[in-house]
Design an enzyme around this catalytic site. Structure first.
Site: not given
Ligand SMILES: *Cc1c(COP(=O)(O)O)cnc(C)c1O
Length: 403
Positions: A93, A115, A386
């Site tokens: 991210k 969010e 990830s």
């Protein structure tokens, strides 16, 4: 017109029939500004210099490309893991939040909203806001706040305000609704950092470009390690689809590279408790773009379910809807059970505790022989790992008895 078949949307943000920008009038100026500026800013030399420097010195890039020997033996492929779990804050991210905060600063914004589902995007956003001294509001579903307590604590410590979303299923979809609502109330000075390849154009394209560093590095690293920059197959889990978009990006126009996306099947695709959007969804509009959406026949969004908060989303980015519809990508699904089992298997074979989201991609290794045509044993496969599993330890501890 772009000659890229899959990589780039058209000027209105469409990948095939999916994408576009369906926004309330109040957001029009903000989104238009972003649309007309984002490519200019992103490919400006000063921007690239600052972005690349932070990716290197702050995020810790390039992340390793690791040949997982024991996992490879187990499945009969050469399995490489792209180690996004080793990024600062523990997941991919941060690649996107670093990019977007630099962009927000150049657009003259003073406040950030975001969010979050699992809390990874919230933490990554709160982190870059601390780094840049910007105010930060993070919207998070009440249910997710309860199941991701360590990430809530991190956001608080980083100085962000965590605002509970109390509508609907009180998870990611509802947090996104409330973040968009908040953005409408203060649009001009505020930039909304969306955490995946979803939302109105240009977000899906912008986020895919920021995350494309994953496949850019992979090509180079695979060449250094094997003498060939192209694997036979790349695979990633899909919530909204940002780590997958990053893993696929520089391979999308390479016809010999198979693309595999793995969605969360929850208790089973047809159990009523699932988040397998391409299997269950129909074309519809969610959070500002047209894509595949899990919905009833009269268009009500169906509450998704996944054991992993990061995959618990009833939509999918328009790029992925297009990959699915055009059959460029193969879409598989892994259940909660299968993901848990894969997480323990990876931990025992390689000493790597994956995020529950990433464990879905690992779980799909067991399906490749049956579900992917013309894939030879010994094929070279790159899986995007990830994120790391620290945030999921509670879930793993509860499951530990059965493994
Ligand atoms: C958020 C998250 C995901 C899902 O989001 P995508 O946009 O689909 O990548 C997957 N893995 C991890 C570790 C995450 O934090």
């Amino acid at each position: 017109m772009s000659t890229k078949l899959y990589q780039e949307p058209d000027q209105y943000g469409y990948y095939g029939e999916f994408g576009g920008a369906f926004i309330p009038e109040m957001l029009f100026r903000n989104v238009e500004q972003l649309k007309s500026e984002y490519l200019k800013i992103m490919y400006d030399q000063d921007f690239q210099q600052e972005f690349q420097q932070l990716l290197k010195d702050y995020v810790g890039r390039p992340t390793p490309l690791y040949l997982a020997k024991r996992l490879s033996e187990r499945y009969g492929f050469n399995v490489y893991l792209k180690r996004e779990d080793l990024c600062h804050t523990g997941a991919h991210k941060i690649n996107n939040t670093i990019g977007q905060i630099l962009l927000a600063r150049r657009l003259g914004k003073t406040k950030i909203i975001a969010e979050t589902g699992a809390g990874q995007h919230g933490v990554a956003t709160a982190t870059v806001c601390a780094l840049m001294g910007m105010e930060c509001d993070v919207y998070m579903g009440e249910v997710d706040i309860a199941r991701q307590a360590p990430n809530v604590a991190r956001m608080n410590m980083l100085g962000a305000k965590v605002i509970p979303a109390t509508s609907g299923s009180k998870t990611l979809k509802d947090a996104t609704n409330e973040a968009i609502r908040a953005w409408i109330n203060e649009p001009l000075e505020t930039h909304y950092i969306i955490g995946s390849v979803v939302g109105p154009h240009p977000y899906p394209d912008m986020v895919a470009r920021f995350q494309s560093i994953i496949s850019e590095e992979t090509r180079k690293q695979l060449f250094e390690q094997t003498g060939n920059s192209l694997p036979d197959l790349v695979m990633a889990c899909v919530g909204g689809g940002s780590n997958a978009a990053g893993m696929f990006y520089h391979f999308l126009e390479e016809p010999t590279v198979k693309i595999v996306a793995v969605e969360a099947a929850g208790h089973g695709v047809n159990s009523g408790l699932s988040a397998a959007t391409t299997q269950l969804g129909a074309p519809g509009i969610l959070h500002g773009s047209k894509s595949l959406v899990m919905q009833t026949s009269d268009g009500q969004v169906i509450e998704p379910h996944s054991i992993s908060a990061g995959l618990d989303y009833p939509g999918i980015g328009p790029l992925h809807a297009h990959l699915f519809q055009s059959k460029r990508g193969t879409f598989l699904a892994a259940t909660d059970e299968e993901a848990l089992k894969a997480a323990f298997e990876l931990t025992k074979l390689e000493g790597i505790i994956p995020a529950l989201e990433s464990a879905h991609a690992i779980a799909a290794l067991a399906q490749l022989d049956a579900k992917v045509k013309d894939l030879q044993k010994g094929a070279t496969i790159v899986i995007c790992l990830s994120g790391r599993g620290d945030k999921d330890l509670n879930t793993y501890m509860n499951a530990l008895k059965s493994y």
